[in-house]
Design a protein around this motif. Sequence first.
Motif: not given
Length: 459
Positions: A138-153, A159-172
């Motif tokens: 629960k102490n993850v910070n500045n995480a990068t999250c990626y989906d190479p076949s993201a669809g609707s996301g 995964i962003a909700y589990a980490i915290g939207e302000e604590k991660c950046t999404i790539y797809s």
Amino acid sequence: MQISQNTALIAPKNLLSRLFEQQNKDKFADIFDETLLDVARANNDIFSVLTQGGERIVLFENISKYVTDNRDAFCKALVNKLVSFSFEQIFEEKFDFFATIFEYLIKDYNTNSGGKYAEYFTPHAVAKIMAACLVTDKNVNNATCYDPSAGSGTLLMNIAYAIGEEKCTIYSQDISQKSSALLRLNLILNNLVHSIQNIIQGNTILSPYHKQENGQLAQFDYIVSNPPFKLDFSDYSVALDNKANKERFFAGIPNIPKSKKDSMAIYLLFIQHIMHSLTPETGKAAIVVPTGFITAQSGIDKKIRQKLVESKMLAGVVSMPSNIFATTGTNVSILFLDKANTKDVVLVDASNLGTKVKDGKNQKTVLSDAEEQQIIDVFNAKEAKEDFSVVVSYDEIKAKNYSLSAGQYFEVKIEYVDISADEFTSKMKTFESNLESLFSESKSLEKEIQKNLKNLHYE
């Protein structure tokens, strides 16, 4: 100065209240469309999605052009529904609220539009299990999250909700323009506007977009994916077989079949791409795969499993109930990777969970909240539970020819029943009598067949 740079700019003339005032003007549909386009142009830097070639796809298009009967009435109806609605509190409900709304909105997309959008949507239960088993810190910070076949996301939102939207950046990246548009909407609704610049429309397997400064593939802390299982990629299959891809596609590239080219197993390329894109030492991934992958005894499938075991990056597998996806009869499992996994591997057989329900013409299996939590708890605790889960070492997996099916590791139970000598003798005589009767009938049938064969003549 206090307004975030990711806040949309809307001119007074483009407010809903202004549209409402103009609804009785001639050609109101044109006014409506032009308002949306004007908002999109004013916020191009924030809300546009990039294609692989660098072209920007704006947020809105001429919506009313898809209406064949009375465009003005359609646009008026939209404005009248929206003008009195209060959005202030709705955005505070965030993910849980929008996940339900989003699923409702695209549920019938596949049947109503004639497209193939359903393949881009992962059931919420699967997405929730993937996120909960990946994000245990629960102490993850500045995480990068990626989906190479993201669809609707769906997977990325979980995964962003589990980490915290302000604590991660999404790539797809995804080849579909429709899915990129819906993913962008998902990001806006879930307070992830800062990640829109990382949403790319393009072919991940042929031309992966996200790279490091040295030109190597970018590496990510968390990767989630429900890739297409079968797809015709014969047009660029040869282009993939080059020196630059030797390391990425270490297990090989599926052959082009002589027939049924659309049955090419493209998911095998996605698995290899994901393994290559994980952050060294700490990267984690969850991938939806056809259950046949976890036991196949030859080819690329087995080479991938062998690499996962020998490099000690396999964390576990959850085999889901059949029909968990209403749109496909393929049984699926979730493959979990963890570069930091030094302990044993947990294999879960959840195939007997869930309740069968009708979904239109299809039947699907629905997991209850308690069943979802049962899978999550057992997996995260690495708990062995009779006929449900097993914890095995990498050496045990090697001994089983790299099979990742929990059922192959369950103990075989033999029930012993005490009987007397007389009961044993009686049972044996019954068996002998039954066999004699069967043998006699077999001989009779054999003679009958031979007799009939002699009566056959060529004419």
